[in-house]
Design an enzyme around this catalytic site. Structure first.
Site, PDB file in Angstrom:
ATOM      1  CB  SER A   8      -7.449   7.704 -64.486  1.00 46.39           C
ATOM      2  OG  SER A   8      -7.701   7.787 -65.862  1.00 46.39           O
ATOM      3  CE  LYS A  57      -4.573  17.013 -70.609  1.00 45.10           C
ATOM      4  NZ  LYS A  57      -5.766  16.938 -69.733  1.00 45.10           N
ATOM      5  CE  LYS A  88      -3.993   8.676 -64.088  1.00 48.05           C
ATOM      6  NZ  LYS A  88      -3.807   8.740 -65.561  1.00 48.05           N
ATOM      7  CB  THR A 132     -15.124  12.713 -67.796  1.00 47.22           C
ATOM      8  OG1 THR A 132     -13.846  12.077 -67.892  1.00 47.22           O
ATOM      9  CG2 THR A 132     -14.941  14.207 -67.719  1.00 47.22           C
ATOM     10  CE  LYS A 170      -8.896  18.083 -64.259  1.00 45.52           C
ATOM     11  NZ  LYS A 170      -9.029  17.588 -65.654  1.00 45.52           N
ATOM     12  CG  ASN A 214     -15.167  10.032 -73.072  1.00 45.51           C
ATOM     13  OD1 ASN A 214     -15.319  10.458 -71.936  1.00 45.51           O
ATOM     14  ND2 ASN A 214     -15.225   8.741 -73.339  1.00 45.51           N
TER      15      ASN A 214
HETATM   16  N1  GLU Z   1      -7.770  13.891 -69.692  1.00 44.81           N
HETATM   17  C1  GLU Z   1      -8.566  13.785 -68.507  1.00 44.81           C
HETATM   18  C2  GLU Z   1      -8.536  15.072 -67.718  1.00 44.81           C
HETATM   19  O1  GLU Z   1      -8.292  16.122 -68.258  1.00 44.81           O
HETATM   20  C3  GLU Z   1      -8.258  12.544 -67.692  1.00 44.81           C
HETATM   21  C4  GLU Z   1      -6.859  12.449 -67.154  1.00 44.81           C
HETATM   22  C5  GLU Z   1      -6.542  11.104 -66.510  1.00 44.81           C
HETATM   23  O2  GLU Z   1      -7.407  10.252 -66.457  1.00 44.81           O
HETATM   24  O3  GLU Z   1      -5.395  10.969 -66.076  1.00 44.81           O
HETATM   25  O4  GLU Z   1      -8.823  15.109 -66.554  1.00 44.81           O
END
Ligand code: GLU
Length: 407
Positions: free
Chosen positions: A345, A103, A67, A187, A91, A217
């Site tokens: 998410s 990623k 994810k 976030t 995370k 954002n």
């Molecule tokens: N890009 C965001 C992060 O760095 C969200 C990632 C997601 O929602 O999968 O956590």
């Protein structure tokens, strides 16, 4: 300068000194499962063909499907994406959601593309990678410079290629395309719940003077959420400029100014300074919400905040962490502070899989419970280990990943 992945590995080494992990696990977790580079051809508006480089790094899936977001940036490369994928694995473990870490990215300045070119690039990313992603395999999302609209194009492209129209392959979609209530602000909202849970413990006053680096954002919504909760935003920046007003910025008017001019700079209700100077404005709470490597050995001594809450990924280097810890400046680490995004998410993914649609109130209630519980656990662990919050968060995450990897 060390790369973000070198920083990540340095953080890993520092944290794993504090608790015992198996040698096999430490060797495994320092290497991504898979790194994929693709060429994405795009027919430009002027008729020429341009090939962009795209990436997906699938770091670890012991706890669930990979994810993590997709970043569009002119400076991104596979090394950066690899670090971001590693942080995603940690995370997701920190907040206990059933996801691994991945990623993606494209090396591109999306501001130079027309909307049609942007759509072609986004659909091209999915065409190049649709076989390696999927609701039970790898679930991308937005990151720097990628929007709900881009997620909708990608979800649609995936549906055309595979017949799976559930939308569960990608999160951060617009509400009307199967997105979740609350995902846009998640976030910042998650960061606020962490802040609320730790504010007193970290010695912060009831009403804080807040500085925000980055007005994308995360930063934009943070400014709004902290203001509405009775705190004062005294400085904010974007990549072009920063603005300061000791009496507090009028955030609603600042949004309008940024929308109209493309930058916070020149805002009538404040003094404009260099973008990079925003980090040094004296405050209670500094919120880095831009890119990596902002607070380093060479500038950490200039920070005049009591607490740093990282809404960006990787804004503070390990050397800076040490300097800040010695000065008594607490750093609430990215893998906790900005985990609200991936948490909501995951709620979106769950809603898509079950064909449900949850209210914003339900989403935020669930999000708050997770963020408060894990913030408390990390704070307690840091005390028990006599260490900083980042190392405590790493230890907790790594223990969870290690136990998922054991046969
Ligand atoms: N890009 C965001 C992060 O760095 C969200 C990632 C997601 O929602 O999968 O956590």
């Amino acid at each position: 300068m060390p790369t973000p992945f070198e920083h990540a590995m340095n953080q890993l080494a520092r944290a794993t000194k504090l608790c015992s992990f198996t040698a096999d696990f430490l060797e495994r977790i320092a290497h991504p499962n898979r790194q994929i580079r693709v060429s994405i051809p795009v027919k430009m508006d002027n008729g020429s063909l341009r090939v962009f480089e795209g990436y997906r790094v699938q770091f670890n899936n012991a706890r669930g499907p990979y994810k993590g977001g997709i970043r569009y940036h002119q400076d991104t490369d596979i090394e950066e994406v690899k670090a971001l994928a590693f942080w995603m694995a940690l995370k997701c473990a920190v907040v206990g959601i059933p996801m691994g870490g991945g990623k993606g990215g494209v090396t591109v300045n999306p501001k130079e593309l027309s909307k049609r070119e942007l759509e072609a690039l986004s659909r091209g990313w999915m065409r190049a990678l649709y076989e390696v992603v999927g609701p039970q395999k790898d679930v991308p999302a937005p990151d720097v410079n990628t929007t709900p609209e881009i997620m909708a194009w990608m979800a649609n492209e995936y549906g055309k290629l595979t017949g799976d129209m559930s939308g569960a392959v990608i999160t951060g979609k617009p509400l009307e395309s199967g997105g979740s209530a609350g995902r846009g602000t998640a976030t910042a909202q998650g960061g606020y719940y962490v802040f609320e849970a730790l504010r007193e413990k970290l010695g912060l006053p009831e009403s804080c003077r807040v500085v925000i680096q980055g007005f994308g954002n995360a930063g934009e919504h943070a400014a709004d959420i902290w203001t509405k909760a009775g705190h004062k935003i005294i400085a904010a920046s974007d990549s072009k400029a920063a603005v300061v007003n000791e009496d507090g910025l009028d955030i609603a008017v600042l949004y309008e100014h940024k929308k109209a001019t493309g930058s916070v700079g020149g805002f009538a209700g404040a003094q404009t300074i260099e973008s990079s100077e925003v980090l040094y404005v004296p405050c209670d709470l500094l919120v880095p919400a831009a890119l990596e490597n902002q607070i380093r050995a060479d500038n950490a001594s200039r920070i005049q905040a009591k607490v740093i809450l990282e809404l960006a990924n990787g804004p503070t280097t390990p050397e800076a962490d040490d300097q800040l810890f010695e000065k008594g400046i607490h750093v609430v680490p990215d893998i906790l502070a900005n985990a609200g995004g991936v948490t909501v998410s995951t709620f979106e993914w769950e809603q898509n899989l079950k064909g449900e649609s949850w209210s914003e109130a339900d989403v935020f209630e669930k999000l708050k419970a997770i963020m408060v519980r894990e913030a408390q656990a990390i704070f307690d662990r840091a005390k028990a280990l006599n260490t900083d919050l980042r190392r405590a968060a790493f230890v907790i995450a790594l223990e969870r990943i290690q136990s998922a990897m054991q046969p």
